[in-house]
Scaffold this motif. Structure first.
Motif, PDB file in Angstrom:
ATOM      1  N   LEU A  24       0.835  -1.206   0.000  1.00 15.17           N
ATOM      2  CA  LEU A  24       0.000   0.000   0.000  1.00 15.17           C
ATOM      3  C   LEU A  24       0.870   1.257   0.000  1.00 15.17           C
ATOM      4  O   LEU A  24       0.595   2.219  -0.719  1.00 15.17           O
ATOM      5  N   LEU A  25       1.942   1.255   0.794  1.00 18.08           N
ATOM      6  CA  LEU A  25       2.849   2.395   0.837  1.00 18.08           C
ATOM      7  C   LEU A  25       3.495   2.629  -0.524  1.00 18.08           C
ATOM      8  O   LEU A  25       3.614   3.768  -0.981  1.00 18.08           O
ATOM      9  N   ASP A  26       3.886   1.545  -1.194  1.00 11.06           N
ATOM     10  CA  ASP A  26       4.462   1.662  -2.530  1.00 11.06           C
ATOM     11  C   ASP A  26       3.457   2.273  -3.508  1.00 11.06           C
ATOM     12  O   ASP A  26       3.807   3.124  -4.322  1.00 11.06           O
ATOM     13  N   CYS A  27       2.204   1.853  -3.399  1.00 12.76           N
ATOM     14  CA  CYS A  27       1.160   2.408  -4.281  1.00 12.76           C
ATOM     15  C   CYS A  27       0.968   3.903  -4.036  1.00 12.76           C
ATOM     16  O   CYS A  27       0.791   4.675  -4.976  1.00 12.76           O
ATOM     17  N   VAL A  28       1.020   4.315  -2.780  1.00 15.04           N
ATOM     18  CA  VAL A  28       0.902   5.739  -2.458  1.00 15.04           C
ATOM     19  C   VAL A  28       2.105   6.501  -3.010  1.00 15.04           C
ATOM     20  O   VAL A  28       1.960   7.572  -3.604  1.00 15.04           O
ATOM     21  N   SER A  29       3.304   5.933  -2.834  1.00 14.69           N
ATOM     22  CA  SER A  29       4.519   6.587  -3.322  1.00 14.69           C
ATOM     23  C   SER A  29       4.507   6.770  -4.833  1.00 14.69           C
ATOM     24  O   SER A  29       5.014   7.762  -5.352  1.00 14.69           O
ATOM     25  N   ILE A  32      -0.425   5.884  -7.294  1.00 14.46           N
ATOM     26  CA  ILE A  32      -1.495   5.005  -7.763  1.00 14.46           C
ATOM     27  C   ILE A  32      -2.699   5.067  -6.830  1.00 14.46           C
ATOM     28  O   ILE A  32      -3.837   4.910  -7.252  1.00 14.46           O
ATOM     29  N   TRP A  33      -2.435   5.310  -5.549  1.00 17.10           N
ATOM     30  CA  TRP A  33      -3.499   5.284  -4.560  1.00 17.10           C
ATOM     31  C   TRP A  33      -3.329   6.459  -3.620  1.00 17.10           C
ATOM     32  O   TRP A  33      -2.216   6.788  -3.206  1.00 17.10           O
ATOM     33  N   SER A  34      -4.424   7.110  -3.272  1.00 15.62           N
ATOM     34  CA  SER A  34      -4.419   8.214  -2.327  1.00 15.62           C
ATOM     35  C   SER A  34      -5.285   7.826  -1.140  1.00 15.62           C
ATOM     36  O   SER A  34      -6.398   7.330  -1.317  1.00 15.62           O
ATOM     37  N   ASP A  35      -4.755   8.026   0.062  1.00 15.94           N
ATOM     38  CA  ASP A  35      -5.491   7.598   1.253  1.00 15.94           C
ATOM     39  C   ASP A  35      -5.089   8.483   2.419  1.00 15.94           C
ATOM     40  O   ASP A  35      -3.933   8.880   2.542  1.00 15.94           O
ATOM     41  N   ASP A  36      -6.028   8.765   3.280  1.00 18.39           N
ATOM     42  CA  ASP A  36      -5.732   9.541   4.488  1.00 18.39           C
ATOM     43  C   ASP A  36      -5.340   8.633   5.652  1.00 18.39           C
ATOM     44  O   ASP A  36      -5.172   9.089   6.773  1.00 18.39           O
ATOM     45  N   GLY A  37      -5.200   7.355   5.381  1.00 19.25           N
ATOM     46  CA  GLY A  37      -4.853   6.380   6.414  1.00 19.25           C
ATOM     47  C   GLY A  37      -6.014   5.492   6.791  1.00 19.25           C
ATOM     48  O   GLY A  37      -5.826   4.396   7.323  1.00 19.25           O
ATOM     49  N   THR A  38      -7.232   5.947   6.512  1.00 20.29           N
ATOM     50  CA  THR A  38      -8.417   5.178   6.863  1.00 20.29           C
ATOM     51  C   THR A  38      -8.460   3.853   6.116  1.00 20.29           C
ATOM     52  O   THR A  38      -8.689   2.794   6.716  1.00 20.29           O
ATOM     53  N   GLY A  39      -8.240   3.895   4.824  1.00 19.02           N
ATOM     54  CA  GLY A  39      -8.278   2.673   4.020  1.00 19.02           C
ATOM     55  C   GLY A  39      -7.167   1.713   4.393  1.00 19.02           C
ATOM     56  O   GLY A  39      -7.377   0.502   4.478  1.00 19.02           O
TER      57      GLY A  39
END
Length: 72
Positions: A24-29, A32-39
């Protein structure tokens, strides 16, 4: 080294959660994915075996109050 079966299961589960969070961290970096931490928090709980509805409710509670619900 001998590891009791229950110990192996816990190790495998821990590695699965760590792997999932790193992915998930790689996807954010990569954007690809944006999240406030909730997901990510909900996904981690589900990966650890918490039912999806319960995981979402626990994360929503912590997000709303800033602390986990009391176990009592």
């Amino acid at each position: 080294m001998y590891v009791h079966f229950a110990g192996r299961a816990a190790l495998v589960e821990g590695l699965a959660v760590a792997s999932q969070l790193l992915t998930l961290l790689d996807c954010v970096s990569r954007g690809i994915w944006s999240d406030d931490g909730t997901g990510a928090a909900t996904a981690a709980l589900i990966t650890a075996g918490v039912a999806p509805d319960t995981a979402a409710a626990k994360v929503a509670h912590v997000r709303g109050t800033g602390s986990p619900p009391s176990p009592f």
